[in-house]
Design a protein around this motif. Structure first.
Motif, PDB file in Angstrom:
ATOM      1  N   UNK A 582      15.060  59.918  48.527  1.00 37.42           N
ATOM      2  CA  UNK A 582      13.896  59.225  49.093  1.00 37.42           C
ATOM      3  C   UNK A 582      14.190  58.912  50.556  1.00 37.42           C
ATOM      4  N   UNK A 583      13.267  59.274  51.418  1.00 42.65           N
ATOM      5  CA  UNK A 583      13.470  59.080  52.864  1.00 42.65           C
ATOM      6  C   UNK A 583      12.263  58.332  53.433  1.00 42.65           C
ATOM      7  N   UNK A 584      12.532  57.383  54.294  1.00 45.97           N
ATOM      8  CA  UNK A 584      11.446  56.736  55.040  1.00 45.97           C
ATOM      9  C   UNK A 584      11.456  57.221  56.482  1.00 45.97           C
ATOM     10  N   UNK A 585      10.286  57.476  57.013  1.00 40.63           N
ATOM     11  CA  UNK A 585      10.152  57.801  58.438  1.00 40.63           C
ATOM     12  C   UNK A 585       9.153  56.827  59.043  1.00 40.63           C
ATOM     13  N   UNK A 586       9.596  56.138  60.095  1.00 36.03           N
ATOM     14  CA  UNK A 586       8.731  55.141  60.739  1.00 36.03           C
ATOM     15  C   UNK A 586       8.598  55.507  62.210  1.00 36.03           C
ATOM     16  N   UNK A 587       7.376  55.572  62.700  1.00 34.62           N
ATOM     17  CA  UNK A 587       7.142  55.847  64.122  1.00 34.62           C
ATOM     18  C   UNK A 587       6.418  54.641  64.718  1.00 34.62           C
ATOM     19  N   UNK A 588       7.197  53.689  65.263  1.00 35.02           N
ATOM     20  CA  UNK A 588       6.631  52.395  65.671  1.00 35.02           C
ATOM     21  C   UNK A 588       5.533  52.489  66.737  1.00 35.02           C
ATOM     22  N   UNK A 589       5.675  53.441  67.686  1.00 32.48           N
ATOM     23  CA  UNK A 589       4.720  53.420  68.804  1.00 32.48           C
ATOM     24  C   UNK A 589       3.300  53.751  68.379  1.00 32.48           C
ATOM     25  N   UNK A 590       3.122  54.499  67.279  1.00 31.96           N
ATOM     26  CA  UNK A 590       1.743  54.736  66.830  1.00 31.96           C
ATOM     27  C   UNK A 590       1.460  54.064  65.491  1.00 31.96           C
ATOM     28  N   UNK A 591       2.445  53.265  65.025  1.00 32.71           N
ATOM     29  CA  UNK A 591       2.197  52.464  63.826  1.00 32.71           C
ATOM     30  C   UNK A 591       2.126  53.255  62.531  1.00 32.71           C
ATOM     31  N   UNK A 592       2.737  54.441  62.496  1.00 32.55           N
ATOM     32  CA  UNK A 592       2.688  55.225  61.257  1.00 32.55           C
ATOM     33  C   UNK A 592       3.986  55.096  60.472  1.00 32.55           C
ATOM     34  N   UNK A 593       3.870  55.264  59.164  1.00 31.45           N
ATOM     35  CA  UNK A 593       5.070  55.287  58.315  1.00 31.45           C
ATOM     36  C   UNK A 593       4.830  56.281  57.190  1.00 31.45           C
ATOM     37  N   UNK A 594       5.921  56.920  56.759  1.00 30.03           N
ATOM     38  CA  UNK A 594       5.818  57.964  55.739  1.00 30.03           C
ATOM     39  C   UNK A 594       6.874  57.762  54.669  1.00 30.03           C
ATOM     40  N   UNK A 595       6.457  57.852  53.425  1.00 28.80           N
ATOM     41  CA  UNK A 595       7.392  57.923  52.305  1.00 28.80           C
ATOM     42  C   UNK A 595       7.590  59.403  51.998  1.00 28.80           C
ATOM     43  N   UNK A 596       8.819  59.883  52.293  1.00 29.72           N
ATOM     44  CA  UNK A 596       9.148  61.290  52.076  1.00 29.72           C
ATOM     45  C   UNK A 596      10.007  61.370  50.823  1.00 29.72           C
ATOM     46  N   UNK A 597       9.751  62.351  49.995  1.00 31.76           N
ATOM     47  CA  UNK A 597      10.573  62.512  48.791  1.00 31.76           C
ATOM     48  C   UNK A 597      11.021  63.953  48.672  1.00 31.76           C
ATOM     49  N   UNK A 598      12.302  64.127  48.321  1.00 31.66           N
ATOM     50  CA  UNK A 598      12.784  65.433  47.897  1.00 31.66           C
ATOM     51  C   UNK A 598      13.126  65.300  46.425  1.00 31.66           C
ATOM     52  N   UNK A 599      12.314  65.905  45.589  1.00 35.75           N
ATOM     53  CA  UNK A 599      12.611  65.865  44.155  1.00 35.75           C
ATOM     54  C   UNK A 599      12.023  67.120  43.527  1.00 35.75           C
ATOM     55  N   UNK A 600      12.668  67.566  42.445  1.00 33.32           N
ATOM     56  CA  UNK A 600      12.266  68.832  41.827  1.00 33.32           C
ATOM     57  C   UNK A 600      12.234  69.961  42.846  1.00 33.32           C
ATOM     58  N   UNK A 601      13.154  69.929  43.792  1.00 35.03           N
ATOM     59  CA  UNK A 601      13.275  70.963  44.822  1.00 35.03           C
ATOM     60  C   UNK A 601      11.993  71.102  45.637  1.00 35.03           C
ATOM     61  N   UNK A 602      11.279  69.979  45.776  1.00 34.36           N
ATOM     62  CA  UNK A 602       9.992  69.977  46.459  1.00 34.36           C
ATOM     63  C   UNK A 602       9.967  68.844  47.467  1.00 34.36           C
ATOM     64  N   UNK A 603       9.544  69.152  48.682  1.00 34.75           N
ATOM     65  CA  UNK A 603       9.559  68.184  49.780  1.00 34.75           C
ATOM     66  C   UNK A 603       8.136  67.672  49.983  1.00 34.75           C
ATOM     67  N   UNK A 604       7.927  66.384  49.745  1.00 35.81           N
ATOM     68  CA  UNK A 604       6.573  65.832  49.880  1.00 35.81           C
ATOM     69  C   UNK A 604       6.590  64.633  50.818  1.00 35.81           C
ATOM     70  N   UNK A 605       5.436  64.285  51.320  1.00 36.99           N
ATOM     71  CA  UNK A 605       5.320  63.081  52.141  1.00 36.99           C
ATOM     72  C   UNK A 605       3.956  62.465  51.934  1.00 36.99           C
ATOM     73  N   UNK A 606       3.920  61.141  52.066  1.00 36.15           N
ATOM     74  CA  UNK A 606       2.614  60.482  52.038  1.00 36.15           C
ATOM     75  C   UNK A 606       2.602  59.402  53.110  1.00 36.15           C
ATOM     76  N   UNK A 607       1.542  59.415  53.878  1.00 31.35           N
ATOM     77  CA  UNK A 607       1.428  58.492  55.002  1.00 31.35           C
ATOM     78  C   UNK A 607       1.004  57.116  54.511  1.00 31.35           C
TER      79      UNK A 607
END
Ligand code: ZN
Length: 697
Positions: A582-607
């Motif tokens: 499980x990976x978090x990506x945060x971009x403070x200057x535009x206020x976005x955040x993403x929950x990234x997951x690598x599971x079942x050999x599949x890379x997904x993200x949700x904003x």
């Protein structure tokens, strides 16, 4: 090729009309060839059978109706300063002169007479007056650049594909009409041939000071980049077919593109709109000129708008109505468009503005003058799209399938006789298959085609059952000599798939496709057959060099799209060896955040979400992330110099990087044609890196 290049290429595919490649190869000097000779040593002239078909077309089509030529020449003010425009990077960005062969009075026997007529019309170039206060430069790119006289300066409709060609257009109007500043730019829609040259007409200081308005239809930015990133590499490979990228301009090769001759290969950019038109219909004063904007979503582009200028009685139909029937299905690949919705937007424009308009002009082709002519063209195009939609479904509802509809659907005779309703961009054949696909998908409901063998697996059995390759070649040659080209391709294609190294088979199929290509009116079909013949004869050449885009394009790409594309690059078979993260990506200057997951050999993200207990958390400003997206800096370097902060297991990035595949533009379409991977010229913003996600392993 780096992801950056993958992205540049993907971006190139966002255009309705091809892109960053010009036929003959962008990025270098465009090769000129003698129109009287075939450019390829194995090329053949048109056969007697082909000549017969083209002569029949010549006799049956309404060549006596020459109104298009009158309209294309009306209002002439000055020729182009030059048909050749150099790119700032030093190569030829544009050369319309190489299409002069299309003006020949006697038809070229290897070009469909209707295609040549269209090419001749598109070769009528220069600066033209549309009406008092409206001017167009035609022939500087795939699209027109249009100038409306505002109270203070020029209002530019659609600043072409490249900075260099747009600049040449502005220079011409300033020189011939009046030297004025640009006060506004209107993007008619989200395809690159209508915005890419914006930096050639907008003075950055005036923009900064708020003295230039940039106006766009609803949802413009979202679609300007994203329309086709996901399948971008495949689409760009297919551009080689639709746009005949490898074919020189020649009666035996590229003979114009219907909308205009070709697309420029200069520097593309994108400036954000300062004003987005919402809701559907809106009246706005632009530099003192009242304009009525009509959003027409999901027509020729997902984001598009028409404009009516009441005081000039002038109706701008964007790319919704020009000199062609457009693509419902685009051969490079794209989601199938809504023909019926498109038809209704044309009808709405006609009822809203048609009674009053005295001139109708568009982003490609020449204007139409007078209420009667305007209505004739609007009604004809309205009916052409509606008929295509309705009759395809009419037959589908009686059992005609996607594999038959193109041989069944016929355009009504009255529309066939209307030059403005010919399929110069979307042929009735590929458009009817497109409509079928939109409603019913790929399957014809024959169980045999539901889970078929791949062609390389089925072809050897066909060849065996047909009595081997010699039998097929002999019969193929007979069919070829009899002019039965479609039958010939049916059996030769099987042989080429079964025996890719069989040069005799390849060359015979190339000869067959060449004749089919010559017989086509639609440039996309012509180019596809001729390109197939080229690749069968010569293989996939090296040196195809896209040259588009810079930081503007990356800045316009959403972080979500960037992350989605990483998921597409990931090879599941490699990723299966990795753990779940499980990976978090945060971009403070535009206020976005993403929950990234690598599971079942599949890379997904949700904003908009974050993991509570991530394995890795990265914080980086979006403006810094753009360097990583462009490939000019790695995540590792960003973490090292403090522009990115990482908490947790940083090694995950390296593990993920090892699973990412770099897509190559030169993949094989026809068996046995792939050579070494194409060399691709890099622009100053690009560099070779297999690993943009993290480098320095
Ligand atoms: Zn266009």
């Amino acid at each position: 090729m780096s992801i950056r290049q993958g992205f540049v290429l993907a971006f190139a595919a966002t255009m309705s009309c091809a892109v960053a490649f010009a036929a003959g190869g962008a990025g270098g000097d465009i090769e000129k060839v003698d129109p009287n000779e075939h450019f390829h040593p194995q090329g053949k002239p048109p056969s007697v059978h082909t000549l017969k078909i083209l002569n029949k077309a010549r006799e049956s089509m309404p060549f006596e109706d020459t109104r298009d030529f009158d309209e294309a020449r009306k209002g002439f003010i000055a020729p182009l300063n030059s048909g050749v425009v150099m790119a700032d990077a030093g190569h030829v960005a544009w050369d319309v002169d190489r299409y002069d062969f299309l003006k020949a009075e006697e038809g070229w026997p290897s070009v469909h007479p209707s295609t040549q007529r269209q090419g001749h019309l598109n070769q009528i170039t220069g600066l033209y007056k549309v009406t008092d206060g409206i001017y167009q430069v035609r022939g500087l790119d795939l699209a027109n650049i249009t100038f409306v006289r505002g109270k203070e300066g020029w209002i530019v409709f659609d600043p072409l594909t490249s900075r260099e060609t747009a600049r040449a257009g502005l220079e011409l109007i300033n020189q011939e009409i009046e030297e004025l500043p640009v006060t506004a730019v209107i993007y008619s829609h989200s395809h690159g041939d209508h915005f890419g040259g914006v930096r050639g007409v907008v003075d950055p200081e005036r923009l900064e000071a708020g003295n230039v308005e940039i106006i766009a239809p609803r949802a413009f930015m979202a679609h300007a980049i994203s329309e086709n990133v996901y399948a971008g590499n495949a689409m760009n490979r297919r551009l080689f077919y639709q746009y005949g990228v490898l074919l020189p301009a020649s009666p035996f090769g590229h003979a114009g593109q219907g909308l205009m001759q070709n697309i420029s290969a200069g520097s593309m950019g994108l400036l954000q709109p300062t004003l987005v038109v919402d809701p559907g219909l809106k009246e706005i004063a632009v530099d003192g000129i009242k304009m009525v904007f009509q959003n027409t979503p999901n027509t020729e582009a997902p984001s598009e708008m028409n404009t009516y200028i009441p005081e000039m009685k002038a109706l701008w139909m964007a790319e919704n109505v020009s000199n062609v029937i457009h693509n419902i299905y685009t051969l490079r690949g794209a989601q199938v468009r809504d023909a019926l919705g498109w038809s209704k937007y044309i009808a709405r424009a006609m009822y809203l503005f048609g009674d009053e308009a005295e001139v109708m002009f568009a982003s490609h082709s020449w204007p139409r003058w007078g209420t009667e002519r305007i209505k004739e063209v609007l009604e004809g195009q309205r009916d052409a799209y509606a008929n295509l939609n309705n009759q395809t479904l009419h037959y589908a509802n009686q059992g005609v399938t996607i594999n038959q509809i193109h041989n069944v659907y016929k355009v009504p005779k009255s529309l066939e006789d209307a030059w403005y309703a010919r399929g110069y961009h979307g042929s009735p054949e590929h458009n009817s298959r497109g409509v079928w696909q939109r409603f019913l998908g790929f399957w014809d409901a024959n169980p045999t085609t539901l889970i078929p063998l791949s062609p390389e697996d089925s072809a050897p059995l066909y060849v065996e059952m047909m009595g081997g390759s010699e039998n097929i070649i002999r019969r193929g040659q007979e069919l070829h000599e009899e002019g039965k080209y479609f039958q010939a391709q049916e059996i030769l294609d099987k042989l080429v798939w079964a025996e890719p190294e069989n040069l005799e088979a390849r060359h015979l199929l190339a000869d067959v496709w060449e004749q089919i290509g010559y017989q086509q009116e639609n440039p996309g079909l012509r180019n596809s057959f001729l390109s197939g013949a080229f690749e069968l004869r010569s293989g996939i050449p090296e040196g195809a060099s896209p040259d588009s885009s810079g930081p503007d394009m990356i800045a316009a790409m959403s972080t979500e799209l960037f992350l989605d594309f990483i998921g597409i690059r990931m090879d599941t078979r490699k990723a299966e060896a990795l753990g779940d993260y499980d990976i978090n990506l945060i971009t403070p200057d535009n206020g976005e955040k993403f929950a990234i997951a690598l599971s079942n050999a599949t890379f997904t993200n949700v904003e908009g979400f974050l993991h509570d207990d991530p394995d890795l958390s990265i914080t980086i400003n979006r403006s810094d992330l753009e360097n990583i997206m462009m490939g000019v800096k790695s995540f590792a370097a960003s973490i090292e110099d403090g522009t990115a902060q990482a908490e947790g297991n940083v090694d995950i990035l390296a593990q993920i990087a090892k699973t990412l595949v770099t897509f190559e533009i030169g993949f094989e379409v026809l068996p046995g044609t792939a050579g070494p991977a194409g060399e691709v010229d890099l622009n100053p913003y690009e560099f070779e890196s297999d690993d943009i996600w993290i480098s320095g392993e």
